[in-house]
Write an enzyme that holds these catalytic residues in place. Structure first.
Site, PDB file in Angstrom:
ATOM      1  N   ASP A   1       1.359 -23.496 -38.327  1.00  0.00           N
ATOM      2  CA  ASP A   1       0.268 -24.477 -38.376  1.00  0.00           C
ATOM      3  C   ASP A   1       0.648 -25.763 -37.699  1.00  0.00           C
ATOM      4  OD1 ASP A   1      -1.355 -22.936 -39.779  1.00  0.00           O
ATOM      5  OD2 ASP A   1      -1.220 -24.021 -41.666  1.00  0.00           O
TER       6      ASP A   1
ATOM      7  N   LYS B   1      -5.408 -25.422 -36.282  1.00  0.00           N
ATOM      8  CA  LYS B   1      -6.167 -26.458 -35.595  1.00  0.00           C
ATOM      9  C   LYS B   1      -6.497 -27.604 -36.543  1.00  0.00           C
ATOM     10  CE  LYS B   1      -8.361 -24.321 -31.648  1.00  0.00           C
ATOM     11  NZ  LYS B   1      -9.030 -23.032 -31.866  1.00  0.00           N
TER      12      LYS B   1
ATOM     13  N   MET C   1      -6.533 -34.153 -47.320  1.00  0.00           N
ATOM     14  CA  MET C   1      -7.508 -34.203 -46.222  1.00  0.00           C
ATOM     15  C   MET C   1      -8.538 -35.305 -46.459  1.00  0.00           C
ATOM     16  SD  MET C   1      -8.114 -30.138 -45.726  1.00  0.00           S
ATOM     17  CE  MET C   1      -7.928 -29.604 -47.412  1.00  0.00           C
TER      18      MET C   1
HETATM   19  N1  SAH Z   1      -0.960 -26.418 -47.945  1.00  0.00           N
HETATM   20  C1  SAH Z   1      -0.715 -27.820 -47.712  1.00  0.00           C
HETATM   21  C2  SAH Z   1      -1.978 -28.604 -47.591  1.00  0.00           C
HETATM   22  C3  SAH Z   1      -2.805 -28.246 -46.405  1.00  0.00           C
HETATM   23  S1  SAH Z   1      -4.258 -29.199 -46.272  1.00  0.00           S
HETATM   24  C4  SAH Z   1       0.177 -28.344 -48.843  1.00  0.00           C
HETATM   25  O1  SAH Z   1       0.382 -27.661 -49.843  1.00  0.00           O
HETATM   26  O2  SAH Z   1       0.642 -29.464 -48.716  1.00  0.00           O
HETATM   27  C5  SAH Z   1      -3.758 -30.449 -45.182  1.00  0.00           C
HETATM   28  C6  SAH Z   1      -3.601 -31.750 -45.883  1.00  0.00           C
HETATM   29  O3  SAH Z   1      -2.388 -31.811 -46.583  1.00  0.00           O
HETATM   30  C7  SAH Z   1      -3.550 -32.943 -44.960  1.00  0.00           C
HETATM   31  O4  SAH Z   1      -4.827 -33.344 -44.549  1.00  0.00           O
HETATM   32  C8  SAH Z   1      -2.917 -33.985 -45.870  1.00  0.00           C
HETATM   33  O5  SAH Z   1      -3.879 -34.466 -46.787  1.00  0.00           O
HETATM   34  C9  SAH Z   1      -1.938 -33.154 -46.652  1.00  0.00           C
HETATM   35  N2  SAH Z   1      -0.578 -33.229 -46.085  1.00  0.00           N
HETATM   36  C10 SAH Z   1       0.153 -32.233 -45.626  1.00  0.00           C
HETATM   37  N3  SAH Z   1       1.365 -32.662 -45.224  1.00  0.00           N
HETATM   38  C11 SAH Z   1       1.393 -33.980 -45.477  1.00  0.00           C
HETATM   39  C12 SAH Z   1       2.363 -35.000 -45.299  1.00  0.00           C
HETATM   40  N4  SAH Z   1       3.572 -34.750 -44.799  1.00  0.00           N
HETATM   41  N5  SAH Z   1       2.047 -36.255 -45.666  1.00  0.00           N
HETATM   42  C13 SAH Z   1       0.845 -36.527 -46.178  1.00  0.00           C
HETATM   43  N6  SAH Z   1      -0.105 -35.604 -46.380  1.00  0.00           N
HETATM   44  C14 SAH Z   1       0.152 -34.343 -46.026  1.00  0.00           C
END
Ligand code: SAH
Length: 458
Positions: A247, A269, A382
């Site tokens: 991803d 994406k 998000m």
């Molecule tokens: N599966 C992922 C989430 C995917 S949705 C998890 O468990 O973390 C994508 C969202 O995750 C982003 O829009 C943001 O809100 C958050 N996110 C993922 N990595 C991040 C990071 N390093 N710092 C802040 N937010 C993050």
């Protein structure tokens, strides 16, 4: 090489330990683990030594060690705090050709005790030939990390098939090639995943020479960004995959840890991803697995938290493809920890809720009244675009304007940025700070603790 590394069979063998303190106890415990017949001689013994003797039997003479104690011993360890006694024991043993180890005195030893990683029947022994016990210990730690916890079960399975393989493959080189093939197949991972019957069947198929090996998909959480937050299993699979579908959220530093000759395919994406793209990903996973590849589906954070992991699995399960799921540290826990914000706290929050702030046709349809609760933490994934709407709706539904809130962007990476304020001023603060996605928003009393707990500078 200064010494010959060997594994000594001491089952039922009389081994003398001079000394009754903690150090002597540790050596004695090791000897009992290897099945030795203990003989302890010491004027005093610590409680743990006495308990060990009670549990495993053995002989205890409560006095100074004497030359006659060496009679009948086949291995000797001196671990007393009396230098002269240690020297005597060493000399008595050497004059009788009995292997002797004197703790911390290499000059008095005829053998050294290695540091060990014990996953019996697999045992790794490490020695620096008495030069640096600390270095040896650090090598031991590295091995502890790298050797899978289930390797004992793998060794058990391979051992149980050895006779059969020897019967079926006559030449030594053929057998070696066969075992290498087994270790490179899905067998080890099946064992580590607790699917031993399947592993045995797969091994049987390899032995029958039946068809190409089957492919598999590993759905793996890569954590929020810092590669040190990868799980050991994720790292191992990253090193075994043939094809990697990753991803947008998976950082460069993490990708750098994938096996160099694996095929890397960027598929994510981001939150706006069209459902067609998800179909294309599902198809690719199935196609590669059917071709017999070990396919790593690497996702940011945890695959089951806003990661569409469930959707991908449905397709795999329907297509009869084998899969494994490896959890990862989700953005909420990673960002909260690196920003110094405990998501729950006895005095400030008894519950935490993970939500998505993803807008559908510019609308955020959430059960706002249910979100406004005392002692409750909200974490929005998000949600950068919808931050003003979230704050406004929460206030509208009765959340006090001064409720602390923070946005953490690119959390756990060197680029981490935190913008903190309250639900009235946070959007402005985040905008002025130039906060970029990916970012999560944490709302609740716990955010105020950041003032005392912040530790990571990014
Ligand atoms: N599966 C992922 C989430 C995917 S949705 C998890 O468990 O973390 C994508 C969202 O995750 C982003 O829009 C943001 O809100 C958050 N996110 C993922 N990595 C991040 C990071 N390093 N710092 C802040 N937010 C993050």
């Amino acid at each position: 090489m200064e010494a010959l590394p060997v594994f000594l069979n001491v089952q039922g063998v009389r081994c003398l330990v001079a000394g009754g303190g903690e150090v002597a106890f540790r050596k004695a415990r090791l000897l009992t683990r290897a099945g030795a017949n203990l003989h302890i001689v010491a004027p005093r013994a610590c409680d743990r030594m006495l308990a060990l003797l009670q549990e495993h039997g053995g002989h205890f003479d409560r006095r100074e060690v004497l030359e006659m104690d060496l009679e009948g011993a086949q291995l000797v360890i001196a671990a007393t705090d009396d230098i002269q006694a240690n020297e005597n024991v060493s000399q008595w043993a050497r004059s009788r050709n009995i292997p002797v180890n004197v703790v911390d005195q290499p000059a008095l030893c005829t053998f050294y005790m290695p540091a060990i990683v014990d996953r019996s029947p697999v045992v790794v022994a490490i020695s620096s030939s008495g030069t640096s016990p600390v270095l040896t210990r650090s090598l031991k730690e590295m091995n502890e990390v790298m050797i899978p916890a289930g390797i004992d079960r793998l060794a058990g399975l391979l051992g149980s098939m050895r006779g059969e393989v020897k019967k079926r493959i006559a030449d030594f080189a053929g057998r070696t090639a066969f075992w290498e093939n087994v270790l490179d197949s899905e067998v080890p991972e099946l064992v580590y995943a607790g699917r031993e019957e399947e592993a045995r069947a797969a091994l049987g198929r390899l032995l029958d020479g039946a068809g190409p090996r089957t492919g598999e998909v590993w759905l793996v959480g890569a954590g929020p960004g810092d590669p040190d937050l990868l799980t050991l299993r994720a790292l191992r699979l990253m090193y075994r995959a043939d094809v990697v579908l990753y991803d947008r959220l998976v950082s460069e530093e993490i990708l750098a840890r994938i096996r160099p000759d694996a095929e890397l395919i960027h598929v994510g994406k981001g939150p706006e991803m069209h459902s067609m793209d998800q179909f294309a990903i599902n198809d690719m996973l199935i196609r590669y697995a059917r071709e017999g590849h070990k396919v790593l589906r690497l996702k940011g954070g945890d695959p089951f938290i806003f990661g569409r992991g469930g959707e991908e699995l449905t397709t795999l399960a329907e297509s009869g493809i084998n899969f494994q799921i490896v959890p990862g540290i989700t953005a909420a826990s990673g960002c909260a920890a690196y920003a110094g914000i405990p998501l729950t706290h006895r005095d400030h929050a008894h519950s935490v809720q993970f939500l998505t702030g993803h807008l559908k046709d510019d609308v955020l349809d959430l059960d706002w009244p249910a979100l406004v609760r005392p002692q409750h933490t909200l974490v929005f994934y998000m949600g950068l675009k919808s931050l003003p709407i979230v704050c406004e709706q929460l206030r509208k539904h009765g959340m006090p304007s001064e409720t602390p809130a923070a946005v953490v962007s690119q959390g756990t990476t060197r680029q981490q940025q935190v913008a903190a304020g309250n639900i009235e001023n946070l959007s402005g603060i985040a905008e002025r700070a130039g906060i970029k996605a990916p970012a999560i928003t944490i709302i609740g009393e716990v955010v105020s603790l950041r003032d005392s707990f912040a530790w990571f500078e990014g």
